[in-house]
Design a protein around this motif. Structure first.
Motif: not given
Length: 213
Positions: A23, A49-50, A52-53, A59-61, A64-65
């Motif tokens: 990531w 996951a926060d 990454v945010r 971001i739209d996780i 992105e996946y």
């Protein structure tokens, strides 16, 4: 009597090093930065996951996946991602006649990858497969269906109190908390964890001794 043992995935069966490293590489930030953010959100009791945010606000996780998969940089797993005690512990439990299940909060793709490792298990399933994620009680209802055993004859093993230990106990299962990964180490000696856990372990192979005894 214990009939079935169910294992969480991240930081119970698999190391998360490569996951978070990938990531960081995708977001083009230093790996240490994202690792530190993961530690920060863990300490605050937030969803991992926060991290990454925080690194990329807005971001739209999910998107992105999909973008990572399209770019050939999607999820991957191989033998090096497993903790060293995984195969010996799972094989040892099956020799004792225990039904062995892996079930955690992962994508359906990760479920496919895990099944491709030919681990000594009876069932491997993910929240993506089931359409429900921990700590939702419905996830543990699915765990019990897969377990084919009564709640008190089923043990859930995991590192995260809020996702693994407490909801498993609320569903009537027995629970083992493993001191592994950031979550497992951070809360290993927390009084609530100590009170809730049926067992507290440092290594999965300890489970064979627990069952044998």
């Amino acid at each position: 009597m214990i009939e079935t043992i169910v294992f969480d995935v991240g930081e119970t069966i698999t190391r998360d090093d490569r996951y978070w490293g990938s990531w960081a590489d995708w977001l083009d930030i230093p790996r240490h930065t994202l690792s530190a953010l993961v530690g920060a959100v863990v300490a605050q009791g937030r969803d991992n996951a926060d991290a990454v945010r925080l690194a990329r606000p807005g971001i739209d996780i999910a998107a992105e996946y999909a973008a990572r998969e399209a770019a050939g940089r999607g999820e991957t797993i191989d033998e090096s991602d497993l903790y060293d005690d995984v195969r010996p512990a799972l094989a040892g439990l099956r020799k004792l006649g225990i039904r062995v299940i892996i079930a955690g909060n992962q994508t359906s793709r990760m479920g496919e990858l895990l099944r491709g490792l030919d681990l000594p298990t009876d069932v491997i399933a993910t929240s993506g497969d089931w359409g429900v994620a921990k700590p939702d009680p419905a996830f543990f209802a699915r765990v019990l269906r897969a377990a084919e055993a009564a709640p008190r004859e089923t043990v859930y093993v995991g590192d995260h109190p809020a996702n693994d230990l407490y909801p498993a106990k609320a569903a009537g299962l027995r629970a083992a908390h493993i001191r592994r990964g950031p979550w497992g180490h951070l809360w290993a000696d927390d009084p609530d964890v100590v009170a809730a856990a049926d067992w507290r372990i440092d290594n999965l192979t300890e489970l064979t001794s627990i069952i044998a005894d």
